[in-house]
Design a protein around this motif. Structure first.
Motif, PDB file in Angstrom:
ATOM      1  N   UNK A   1       0.836  -1.198   0.000  1.00 38.05           N
ATOM      2  CA  UNK A   1       0.000   0.000   0.000  1.00 38.05           C
ATOM      3  C   UNK A   1       0.871   1.248   0.000  1.00 38.05           C
ATOM      4  N   UNK A   2       0.542   2.215  -0.807  1.00 36.04           N
ATOM      5  CA  UNK A   2       1.344   3.419  -0.886  1.00 36.04           C
ATOM      6  C   UNK A   2       1.306   4.155   0.430  1.00 36.04           C
ATOM      7  N   UNK A   3       2.471   4.594   0.953  1.00 33.90           N
ATOM      8  CA  UNK A   3       2.492   5.279   2.214  1.00 33.90           C
ATOM      9  C   UNK A   3       1.806   6.616   2.126  1.00 33.90           C
ATOM     10  N   UNK A   4       0.955   6.897   3.089  1.00 33.42           N
ATOM     11  CA  UNK A   4       0.264   8.179   3.147  1.00 33.42           C
ATOM     12  C   UNK A   4       1.078   9.117   4.013  1.00 33.42           C
ATOM     13  N   UNK A   5       1.591  10.176   3.423  1.00 39.20           N
ATOM     14  CA  UNK A   5       2.502  11.033   4.142  1.00 39.20           C
ATOM     15  C   UNK A   5       1.799  11.830   5.235  1.00 39.20           C
ATOM     16  N   UNK A   6       0.460  11.769   5.285  1.00 38.87           N
ATOM     17  CA  UNK A   6      -0.243  12.536   6.297  1.00 38.87           C
ATOM     18  C   UNK A   6      -0.767  11.663   7.437  1.00 38.87           C
ATOM     19  N   UNK A   7      -0.612  10.370   7.322  1.00 43.60           N
ATOM     20  CA  UNK A   7      -1.102   9.505   8.375  1.00 43.60           C
ATOM     21  C   UNK A   7      -0.039   9.187   9.404  1.00 43.60           C
ATOM     22  N   UNK A   8       1.195   9.529   9.121  1.00 43.47           N
ATOM     23  CA  UNK A   8       2.283   9.209  10.022  1.00 43.47           C
ATOM     24  C   UNK A   8       2.343  10.270  11.114  1.00 43.47           C
ATOM     25  N   UNK A   9       2.244   9.835  12.378  1.00 47.40           N
ATOM     26  CA  UNK A   9       2.266  10.781  13.487  1.00 47.40           C
ATOM     27  C   UNK A   9       3.549  11.588  13.534  1.00 47.40           C
ATOM     28  N   UNK A  10       4.647  10.992  13.071  1.00 54.94           N
ATOM     29  CA  UNK A  10       5.919  11.692  13.134  1.00 54.94           C
ATOM     30  C   UNK A  10       5.940  12.929  12.260  1.00 54.94           C
ATOM     31  N   UNK A  11       4.992  13.050  11.313  1.00 50.97           N
ATOM     32  CA  UNK A  11       4.976  14.201  10.432  1.00 50.97           C
ATOM     33  C   UNK A  11       4.012  15.283  10.903  1.00 50.97           C
ATOM     34  N   UNK A  12       3.327  15.037  11.977  1.00 53.08           N
ATOM     35  CA  UNK A  12       2.393  16.036  12.477  1.00 53.08           C
ATOM     36  C   UNK A  12       3.126  17.127  13.249  1.00 53.08           C
ATOM     37  N   UNK A  13       2.493  18.294  13.324  1.00 52.92           N
ATOM     38  CA  UNK A  13       3.088  19.413  14.031  1.00 52.92           C
ATOM     39  C   UNK A  13       3.150  19.137  15.527  1.00 52.92           C
ATOM     40  N   UNK A  14       4.292  19.435  16.118  1.00 51.33           N
ATOM     41  CA  UNK A  14       4.400  19.364  17.569  1.00 51.33           C
ATOM     42  C   UNK A  14       3.808  20.626  18.159  1.00 51.33           C
ATOM     43  N   UNK A  15       3.100  20.466  19.264  1.00 51.55           N
ATOM     44  CA  UNK A  15       2.502  21.633  19.896  1.00 51.55           C
ATOM     45  C   UNK A  15       3.599  22.586  20.375  1.00 51.55           C
ATOM     46  N   UNK A  16       4.761  22.024  20.761  1.00 48.94           N
ATOM     47  CA  UNK A  16       5.857  22.879  21.189  1.00 48.94           C
ATOM     48  C   UNK A  16       6.352  23.789  20.079  1.00 48.94           C
ATOM     49  N   UNK A  17       6.295  23.322  18.836  1.00 49.97           N
ATOM     50  CA  UNK A  17       6.717  24.146  17.707  1.00 49.97           C
ATOM     51  C   UNK A  17       5.798  25.346  17.525  1.00 49.97           C
ATOM     52  N   UNK A  18       4.498  25.114  17.576  1.00 48.83           N
ATOM     53  CA  UNK A  18       3.550  26.222  17.433  1.00 48.83           C
ATOM     54  C   UNK A  18       3.646  27.191  18.609  1.00 48.83           C
ATOM     55  N   UNK A  19       3.885  26.668  19.806  1.00 52.14           N
ATOM     56  CA  UNK A  19       4.040  27.540  20.971  1.00 52.14           C
ATOM     57  C   UNK A  19       5.245  28.459  20.790  1.00 52.14           C
TER      58      UNK A  19
ATOM     59  N   UNK B   1       1.973  29.175   5.048  1.00 55.82           N
ATOM     60  CA  UNK B   1       3.228  28.486   4.749  1.00 55.82           C
ATOM     61  C   UNK B   1       3.448  27.311   5.688  1.00 55.82           C
ATOM     62  N   UNK B   2       3.192  27.509   6.983  1.00 59.32           N
ATOM     63  CA  UNK B   2       3.333  26.414   7.954  1.00 59.32           C
ATOM     64  C   UNK B   2       2.405  25.261   7.595  1.00 59.32           C
ATOM     65  N   UNK B   3       1.189  25.597   7.202  1.00 58.23           N
ATOM     66  CA  UNK B   3       0.239  24.558   6.815  1.00 58.23           C
ATOM     67  C   UNK B   3       0.697  23.812   5.570  1.00 58.23           C
ATOM     68  N   UNK B   4       1.258  24.542   4.602  1.00 57.34           N
ATOM     69  CA  UNK B   4       1.707  23.901   3.366  1.00 57.34           C
ATOM     70  C   UNK B   4       2.806  22.889   3.634  1.00 57.34           C
ATOM     71  N   UNK B   5       3.639  23.146   4.617  1.00 61.04           N
ATOM     72  CA  UNK B   5       4.738  22.243   4.936  1.00 61.04           C
ATOM     73  C   UNK B   5       4.263  21.041   5.730  1.00 61.04           C
ATOM     74  N   UNK B   6       3.234  21.214   6.575  1.00 59.07           N
ATOM     75  CA  UNK B   6       2.913  20.184   7.564  1.00 59.07           C
ATOM     76  C   UNK B   6       1.541  19.553   7.426  1.00 59.07           C
ATOM     77  N   UNK B   7       0.620  20.165   6.712  1.00 61.81           N
ATOM     78  CA  UNK B   7      -0.761  19.686   6.695  1.00 61.81           C
ATOM     79  C   UNK B   7      -1.175  19.278   5.288  1.00 61.81           C
ATOM     80  N   UNK B   8      -2.268  18.521   5.174  1.00 63.54           N
ATOM     81  CA  UNK B   8      -2.768  18.118   3.845  1.00 63.54           C
ATOM     82  C   UNK B   8      -3.151  19.315   2.995  1.00 63.54           C
ATOM     83  N   UNK B   9      -3.211  19.089   1.704  1.00 61.46           N
ATOM     84  CA  UNK B   9      -3.472  20.177   0.767  1.00 61.46           C
ATOM     85  C   UNK B   9      -4.843  20.813   0.976  1.00 61.46           C
TER      86      UNK B   9
END
Length: 444
Positions: A1-19, A112-120
């Motif tokens: 199955x093709x890897x979904x780049x948005x389902x991997x928790x490691x690619x989600x934004x850390x709350x510490x980064x937004x803080x 810009x932050x969303x484009x790097x880290x979130x789905x289109x």
């Protein structure tokens, strides 16, 4: 199955980064307001501005003490927080000149932050929110803080041009960030797959060393057992119950057999230049094509040297075997009826080319072959129905492994009117061949 780049928790934004980013924004907003009000002496609703700044600080404290800094936000949680940042900045801009405020370009930051880290789709939603805020700030805003005796006028056309620049900047930056981040993620995934292949091959090669270590450790107790058997055999020659001598002879025979087996195991990890690890061109190609002979495609093999150059003696390399095997498998998958493997060597080079008579590589992706997860390759496979077929990951892994061995990998199509694809792998002979001194010592 093709890897979904948005389902991997490691690619989600850390709350510490937004803080952290929000603290930087709060500090910048506070300095800007205080400088304009107290140093430049411009009059504007500074108290109301600090209401929104304090609101952001309060949200940061709540996030800091309510969650762990390493907590990763879901896509929905992240887009809500980024929407808040857009709205908070929009209120500050409304109080300080709207789109005529030079800091209006900061509206691009959440997108810009969303484009790097979130789905289109979420990035598109944030872009729409940003443009809606910019549209409102074009027509409704408090005057830009300025000297009392000088009137600043910004025609609607000027404000509309700022809106257009925001829209175009958001689209360009978002598309660029999405493309770069996607390529980085896909490359990381492909490299991880390559490392898994290398790790597997490394584990297989380490079995020889483990077997040698086990043989060494078992040699001492086996020697003790053999010594005791010999003593018992001597004693049995004088006085022994019926049948004991035969049993002792059998034990001695089996102990000798165990010593022979341990001797073979011990030799596996001795020297990586032993004859078991030396391949001729014939053996190399046979190991590569052997598993592919039963798929109804004719395999043509040609081997030739240049002048007086002797055939090379190659050191067994799991990466080369896997890489060439993958290339041959791909050629068979796309071939109509024939795959040709041509091995050629000279005093300086060793070349293996793999040619099929299939449709060839698509011109749209020919220059990008070897990159992971390519779109546009034909997906109809001769021997397998894999959801990752046509994504280029196998070719990426094969190319990476072969280049690690010192090879140069070239891909091109057969010249018309014929059709087909060619993959040409070329090594410097010095990088591929076992040195003669090492080969001679192993034979001795």
């Amino acid at each position: 199955m093709k890897p979904d780049i948005y389902d991997d928790d490691s690619r989600r934004l850390r709350v510490g980064t937004l803080i952290l980013l929000r603290w930087i924004a709060i500090l910048g907003q506070s300095i800007a307001c205080l400088f304009v009000y107290f140093v430049l002496n411009f009059d504007f609703p500074v108290g109301l501005c600090f209401v929104f700044i304090v609101a952001s600080a309060t949200l940061n404290f709540g996030l800091r003490f309510g969650t762990s800094g390493t907590f990763r936000l879901s896509d929905l949680e992240a887009v809500v927080l980024l929407c808040y940042d857009l709205v908070q900045l929009s209120f500050l801009l409304y109080l300080t000149g709207g789109v005529t405020n030079p800091f209006v370009m900061l509206l691009l930051a959440p997108v810009t932050i969303s484009a790097v880290s979130l789905p289109r789709n979420l990035t598109l939603f944030l872009g729409i929110v940003m443009l809606a805020a910019a549209t409102f700030l074009c027509v409704e805003f408090e005057p830009l803080p300025w000297y009392e005796n000088e009137a600043l006028r910004f025609p609607l056309l000027y404000r509309a041009s700022i809106w257009a620049s925001l829209a175009l900047s958001a689209a360009f930056i978002a598309l660029y960030a999405v493309r770069v981040s996607d390529e980085g993620r896909l490359l990381a995934t492909a490299l991880a797959a390559t490392e898994l292949v290398l790790e597997r091959e490394q584990h297989l090669s380490q079995l020889d060393g483990l077997a040698a270590a086990a043989a060494h450790e078992l040699g001492t107790p086996l020697a003790t057992i053999t010594l005791i058997i010999r003593e018992l055999q001597k004693m049995s020659e004088k006085v022994a119950p019926e049948g004991l001598k035969d049993d002792l002879d059998l034990l001695a025979q089996e102990a000798a057999r165990c010593r022979e087996i341990l001797g073979k195991l011990a030799s596996l990890g001795a020297d990586q230049g032993t004859m078991m690890n030396v391949l001729s061109i014939d053996t190399l190609i046979e190991e590569v094509v052997g598993p592919q002979r039963e798929f109804g495609v004719k395999l043509e093999i040609a081997k030739r040297g240049n002048g007086a150059a002797a055939p090379p003696a190659l050191e067994r390399n799991p990466g080369i075997l896997y890489g060439l095997g993958n290339l041959v498998e791909n050629a068979i998958d796309f071939a109509q009826s024939r795959v040709r493997i041509d091995a050629w060597w000279s005093r300086d080079l060793v070349t293996i080319s793999i040619e099929d008579d299939g449709p060839g590589f698509s011109p749209a992706i020919l220059d990008r072959l070897g990159d992971p997860y390519l779109r546009g390759r034909p997906t109809e496979r001769r021997t397998k129905n894999d959801s990752q077929s046509g994504l280029g990951l196998g070719l990426f892994i094969a190319k990476t492994l072969l280049e690690r061995s010192g090879a140069t990998v070239e891909t091109f199509n057969v010249s018309p009117p014929r059709t087909g694809a060619v993959v040409k792998v070329t090594w410097p002979r010095s990088a591929l061949e076992i040195p003669m001194a090492k080969l001679t010592s192993s034979e001795a």
